[in-house]
Design a protein around this motif. Structure first.
Motif, PDB file in Angstrom:
ATOM      1  N   PRO A  32      42.980  36.550  38.107  1.00  0.00           N
ATOM      2  CA  PRO A  32      41.779  37.350  37.835  1.00  0.00           C
ATOM      3  C   PRO A  32      42.118  38.837  37.785  1.00  0.00           C
ATOM      4  O   PRO A  32      42.910  39.332  38.596  1.00  0.00           O
ATOM      5  N   LEU A  33      41.517  39.524  36.834  1.00  0.00           N
ATOM      6  CA  LEU A  33      41.798  40.945  36.635  1.00  0.00           C
ATOM      7  C   LEU A  33      40.640  41.799  37.132  1.00  0.00           C
ATOM      8  O   LEU A  33      39.469  41.458  36.954  1.00  0.00           O
ATOM      9  N   TYR A  34      41.005  42.912  37.745  1.00  0.00           N
ATOM     10  CA  TYR A  34      40.033  43.895  38.220  1.00  0.00           C
ATOM     11  C   TYR A  34      40.618  45.275  37.943  1.00  0.00           C
ATOM     12  O   TYR A  34      41.767  45.555  38.304  1.00  0.00           O
ATOM     13  N   ASN A  35      39.847  46.122  37.262  1.00  0.00           N
ATOM     14  CA  ASN A  35      40.347  47.445  36.884  1.00  0.00           C
ATOM     15  C   ASN A  35      41.671  47.359  36.130  1.00  0.00           C
ATOM     16  O   ASN A  35      42.626  48.096  36.413  1.00  0.00           O
ATOM     17  N   TYR A  36      41.744  46.442  35.185  1.00  0.00           N
ATOM     18  CA  TYR A  36      42.884  46.297  34.270  1.00  0.00           C
ATOM     19  C   TYR A  36      44.169  45.869  34.968  1.00  0.00           C
ATOM     20  O   TYR A  36      45.263  46.054  34.431  1.00  0.00           O
ATOM     21  N   ALA A  37      44.081  45.300  36.157  1.00  0.00           N
ATOM     22  CA  ALA A  37      45.258  44.861  36.906  1.00  0.00           C
ATOM     23  C   ALA A  37      44.898  43.617  37.707  1.00  0.00           C
ATOM     24  O   ALA A  37      43.716  43.307  37.889  1.00  0.00           O
ATOM     25  N   PRO A  38      45.908  42.879  38.190  1.00  0.00           N
ATOM     26  CA  PRO A  38      45.596  41.733  39.058  1.00  0.00           C
ATOM     27  C   PRO A  38      44.733  42.154  40.235  1.00  0.00           C
ATOM     28  O   PRO A  38      44.999  43.166  40.892  1.00  0.00           O
ATOM     29  N   ALA A  39      43.690  41.392  40.492  1.00  0.00           N
ATOM     30  CA  ALA A  39      42.717  41.765  41.525  1.00  0.00           C
ATOM     31  C   ALA A  39      43.345  41.699  42.915  1.00  0.00           C
ATOM     32  O   ALA A  39      44.029  40.731  43.245  1.00  0.00           O
ATOM     33  N   PRO A  40      43.105  42.711  43.759  1.00  0.00           N
ATOM     34  CA  PRO A  40      43.577  42.646  45.145  1.00  0.00           C
ATOM     35  C   PRO A  40      42.831  41.562  45.914  1.00  0.00           C
ATOM     36  O   PRO A  40      41.732  41.143  45.541  1.00  0.00           O
ATOM     37  N   GLU A  41      43.421  41.124  47.023  1.00  0.00           N
ATOM     38  CA  GLU A  41      42.886  39.987  47.769  1.00  0.00           C
ATOM     39  C   GLU A  41      41.455  40.229  48.253  1.00  0.00           C
ATOM     40  O   GLU A  41      40.620  39.321  48.241  1.00  0.00           O
ATOM     41  N   ALA A  42      41.157  41.460  48.676  1.00  0.00           N
ATOM     42  CA  ALA A  42      39.810  41.747  49.174  1.00  0.00           C
ATOM     43  C   ALA A  42      38.766  41.539  48.079  1.00  0.00           C
ATOM     44  O   ALA A  42      37.664  41.034  48.340  1.00  0.00           O
ATOM     45  N   ILE A  43      39.104  41.923  46.853  1.00  0.00           N
ATOM     46  CA  ILE A  43      38.183  41.736  45.727  1.00  0.00           C
ATOM     47  C   ILE A  43      38.053  40.250  45.399  1.00  0.00           C
ATOM     48  O   ILE A  43      36.951  39.743  45.136  1.00  0.00           O
ATOM     49  N   VAL A  44      39.175  39.536  45.414  1.00  0.00           N
ATOM     50  CA  VAL A  44      39.139  38.093  45.149  1.00  0.00           C
ATOM     51  C   VAL A  44      38.221  37.389  46.146  1.00  0.00           C
ATOM     52  O   VAL A  44      37.385  36.546  45.766  1.00  0.00           O
ATOM     53  N   GLN A  45      38.329  37.743  47.417  1.00  0.00           N
ATOM     54  CA  GLN A  45      37.501  37.113  48.441  1.00  0.00           C
ATOM     55  C   GLN A  45      36.027  37.450  48.255  1.00  0.00           C
ATOM     56  O   GLN A  45      35.150  36.597  48.448  1.00  0.00           O
ATOM     57  N   ARG A  46      35.744  38.679  47.875  1.00  0.00           N
ATOM     58  CA  ARG A  46      34.348  39.088  47.669  1.00  0.00           C
ATOM     59  C   ARG A  46      33.736  38.321  46.492  1.00  0.00           C
ATOM     60  O   ARG A  46      32.601  37.849  46.578  1.00  0.00           O
ATOM     61  N   VAL A  47      34.494  38.206  45.414  1.00  0.00           N
ATOM     62  CA  VAL A  47      33.991  37.474  44.252  1.00  0.00           C
ATOM     63  C   VAL A  47      33.815  35.996  44.596  1.00  0.00           C
ATOM     64  O   VAL A  47      32.852  35.355  44.154  1.00  0.00           O
ATOM     65  N   ALA A  48      34.715  35.457  45.378  1.00  0.00           N
ATOM     66  CA  ALA A  48      34.586  34.051  45.790  1.00  0.00           C
ATOM     67  C   ALA A  48      33.276  33.819  46.534  1.00  0.00           C
ATOM     68  O   ALA A  48      32.599  32.797  46.348  1.00  0.00           O
ATOM     69  N   LYS A  49      32.886  34.759  47.392  1.00  0.00           N
ATOM     70  CA  LYS A  49      31.617  34.636  48.122  1.00  0.00           C
ATOM     71  C   LYS A  49      30.429  34.717  47.162  1.00  0.00           C
ATOM     72  O   LYS A  49      29.446  33.971  47.305  1.00  0.00           O
ATOM     73  N   ILE A  50      30.514  35.616  46.180  1.00  0.00           N
ATOM     74  CA  ILE A  50      29.435  35.724  45.187  1.00  0.00           C
ATOM     75  C   ILE A  50      29.343  34.425  44.378  1.00  0.00           C
ATOM     76  O   ILE A  50      28.239  33.919  44.107  1.00  0.00           O
ATOM     77  N   GLU A  51      30.489  33.864  44.016  1.00  0.00           N
ATOM     78  CA  GLU A  51      30.496  32.611  43.249  1.00  0.00           C
ATOM     79  C   GLU A  51      29.854  31.470  44.036  1.00  0.00           C
ATOM     80  O   GLU A  51      29.163  30.617  43.460  1.00  0.00           O
ATOM     81  N   THR A  52      30.084  31.437  45.330  1.00  0.00           N
ATOM     82  CA  THR A  52      29.479  30.390  46.160  1.00  0.00           C
ATOM     83  C   THR A  52      27.953  30.455  46.087  1.00  0.00           C
ATOM     84  O   THR A  52      27.268  29.427  45.959  1.00  0.00           O
TER      85      THR A  52
END
Length: 346
Positions: free
Chosen positions: A254-274
């Motif tokens: 997953p990309l965030y700000n044109y780069a691979p997403a940092p873990e904190a962002i990945v976890q936040r998006v995972a919670k939103i997806e749930t």
């Protein structure tokens, strides 16, 4: 043309734009070449969907996007669309241009090079050159492109001073003479927008990201200043470079700000997806609709690279999202308490 898409006013002007806009980078061959036929099919699909805001720039394909958008819009009555382009770069002919290679991120056959110029003369030349490339008599919204420290780094002070001492006079004259209806910036940061509000009146800011389902820091300073100034936001990048379109449950990074997403962002998006799954809401629909609830946001401009994506995006915009979904995001600390949210069915 389709009817019914909500329109919002730009700043204190008489311009009204569709809440979904068309960004012209893709038809400038961003990262890969597409045919003239595919470009025209994409633009025509946007017109048919009721999109009236079309944003382009000399930078997009070194003039290719402006030419293609002009070819599509030229046959329409001027009152049926709002055309936005940018100044801050001047294109010059380059007989040695390697048109078979990607230049500045674009796979373009246009044999030109670009250099920054935020002076009075540079902005005037850029404006009149754009009229010729697009093939229209007037541009509605004129945006100063990529001003600020993120782009210019150690040269930021030089270009900012050039704009303050010279360039702002050019865009203000064009507005006063009725040659453009609105002026603003097209940038990737809020700091430069706050700086320029101190030197003159701006009608809008085209901002890539910085206010999204993932980040709402703009609520504390930038958006209140826009409201006080009378400036609207045209929001690019509502998916934060893709992570809010693809989610994190994917085989691709997953990309965030044109780069691979940092873990904190990945976890936040995972919670939103749930929570999205709980309420049967498409993540991309929530990301697209969320910014439009703020009164300063006039339009969102996601990437629309094909006619199929145009159709898909309009469907996302129309998806009904229950009020309980937004309430749950607030309750879980996934939205700023100050963030306004869309009204169900609104």
């Amino acid at each position: 043309m389709a009817k019914g898409m909500t329109k919002n006013t730009i700043g204190q002007t008489a311009l009204a734009v569709s809440e979904l806009g068309f960004g012209g980078a893709s038809v400038g061959n961003l990262y890969k070449a597409i045919s003239d036929e595919q470009a025209q099919q994409t633009i025509q699909a946007a017109i048919a969907a009721g999109i009236t805001l079309f944003d382009t720039a000399p930078h997009y394909g070194l003039g290719l996007s402006e030419r293609r958008i002009g070819d599509a819009l030229r046959a329409l009555p001027a009152q049926d669309y709002v055309l936005s382009t940018k100044v801050g770069r001047v294109l010059t002919a380059d007989p040695t241009a390697k048109v078979d290679e990607i230049r500045y991120g674009f796979a373009t056959p246009m044999p030109f090079d670009a250099h920054y110029d935020y002076s009075y003369d540079g902005i005037m030349r850029s404006y009149f050159d754009s009229l010729q490339r697009i093939g229209v008599a007037k541009i509605d919204v004129l945006l100063v492109h990529d001003l600020g420290a993120i782009t210019h780094k150690e040269q930021d002070a030089f270009y900012y001073e050039q704009f303050c001492q010279s360039g702002y006079k050019a865009i203000d004259e064009l507005r006063q003479q009725g040659l453009v209806s609105a002026v603003g910036l097209g940038v990737n940061e809020t700091a430069i927008c706050e700086r320029v509000m101190e030197i003159g009146q701006f009608d809008c800011f085209l901002l890539a990201g910085r206010y999204s389902l993932l980040e709402q820091e703009a609520l504390t300073s930038f958006l209140p200043k826009c409201a006080a100034h009378g400036a609207s936001i045209i929001l690019g990048g509502p998916y934060n470079s893709g992570i809010l379109a693809t989610g994190v449950n994917t085989s691709h990074t997953p990309l965030y700000n044109y780069a691979p997403a940092p873990e904190a962002i990945v976890q936040r998006v995972a919670k939103i997806e749930t929570i999205c799954r709980q309420f049967e809401v498409t993540l991309a629909a929530a990301a697209l609709q969320f910014p439009l609830a703020h009164p300063c946001v006039a339009s969102v401009i996601p990437g629309l690279g094909s006619a199929a994506i145009v159709a898909q995006t309009t469907t996302l915009l129309e998806q009904t999202i229950p009020a309980e979904f937004w309430q749950t995001l607030h309750q879980h600390g996934l939205l700023d308490p100050l963030a306004p949210v869309p009204m169900e069915g609104g």
